[in-house]
Design an enzyme around this catalytic site. Sequence first.
Site, PDB file in Angstrom:
ATOM      1  N   GLY A 176       0.788  -1.216   0.154  1.00  0.00           N
ATOM      2  CA  GLY A 176       0.176   0.054   0.056  1.00  0.00           C
ATOM      3  C   GLY A 176       0.968   1.234  -0.208  1.00  0.00           C
ATOM      4  CB  SER A 177       4.138   2.319  -1.049  1.00  0.00           C
ATOM      5  OG  SER A 177       4.199   2.019  -2.517  1.00  0.00           O
ATOM      6  CG  LEU A 197      -2.366  -8.102  -6.970  1.00  0.00           C
ATOM      7  CD1 LEU A 197      -1.164  -9.072  -6.400  1.00  0.00           C
ATOM      8  CD2 LEU A 197      -2.064  -7.478  -8.123  1.00  0.00           C
ATOM      9  CG  LEU A 224     -10.981  -9.689 -13.317  1.00  0.00           C
ATOM     10  CD1 LEU A 224     -11.742 -10.523 -14.121  1.00  0.00           C
ATOM     11  CD2 LEU A 224     -10.466  -8.446 -14.072  1.00  0.00           C
ATOM     12  CB  ILE A 225     -13.468  -4.447 -10.063  1.00  0.00           C
ATOM     13  CG1 ILE A 225     -12.311  -3.883  -9.449  1.00  0.00           C
ATOM     14  CG2 ILE A 225     -14.786  -3.744  -9.767  1.00  0.00           C
ATOM     15  CD1 ILE A 225     -12.491  -3.791  -7.993  1.00  0.00           C
ATOM     16  CG  ASN A 263      -5.097  -1.033 -11.851  1.00  0.00           C
ATOM     17  OD1 ASN A 263      -4.829  -0.960 -10.823  1.00  0.00           O
ATOM     18  ND2 ASN A 263      -4.634  -1.900 -12.964  1.00  0.00           N
ATOM     19  CG  HIS A 285      -0.089  -2.592 -15.385  1.00  0.00           C
ATOM     20  ND1 HIS A 285      -0.561  -3.575 -14.768  1.00  0.00           N
ATOM     21  CD2 HIS A 285       0.430  -2.824 -16.445  1.00  0.00           C
ATOM     22  CE1 HIS A 285       0.106  -4.608 -15.121  1.00  0.00           C
ATOM     23  NE2 HIS A 285       0.772  -4.079 -16.011  1.00  0.00           N
TER      24      HIS A 285
END
Length: 198
Positions: free
Chosen positions: A14-15, A87, A89-90, A104, A106
Amino acid sequence: MPLKRIAIFASGSGSNAQLIMEHFKRHKEMEVAIVLSNRADSYVLQRADNFEIPTHVFSKEELYHSSTILQLLKNLDIDIIVLAGFLWLIPENIIRQYPKRIINIHPALLPKYGGKGMYGDIIHETVIANHDLETGITIHYVNETFDEGEIIYQNKCLVENTDTTEKLAYKVHQLEHLHYPRVIEDLLKKTEKASLAL
Ligand code: GAR
């Protein structure tokens, strides 16, 4: 004016979430309302606690076979969903309810190096193995397929001969930290409150 509200989904350290929470901490028009994770041991939950931001941990069952997450987002009056190292899928029911409101980040220049299984060091190793001269970040809308939604923003960095996987990961993370909070803010400025638009 009502605050615009952000939900962050994250699976790991969570950086990016940290930088986003810092960015919006004293913002007058926008706030991070909740951090959601599929892993109870994600360090991102600790980071959210430090900001006194509520968290919610969910299972696969809850995300894919119930409407509780959608209901939670609605109850919190969420305007935008930000994936930051998430990581899974929604699911479609959430995507349908939040058109152009899920984004998102990437760690590559999509459409290169996207898709299921393409994350973290695997990407940077592949970039080095392919002798690519540049790599970077992509911020994009989320649809039903991994890493295929419309691109909102990209930024590049050079791949040097001396770059190791770790060095490249560091460079790309730095780019993410520098740009993701600002891109979210720009997008939210242009986005009507969800409760008014939906
Ligand atoms: C980030 O590099 C993000 O781009 C990547 O996970 C990392 C999370 O780092 N996401 C993906 O690969 C999604 N396909 P963080 O937990 O330190 O923010």
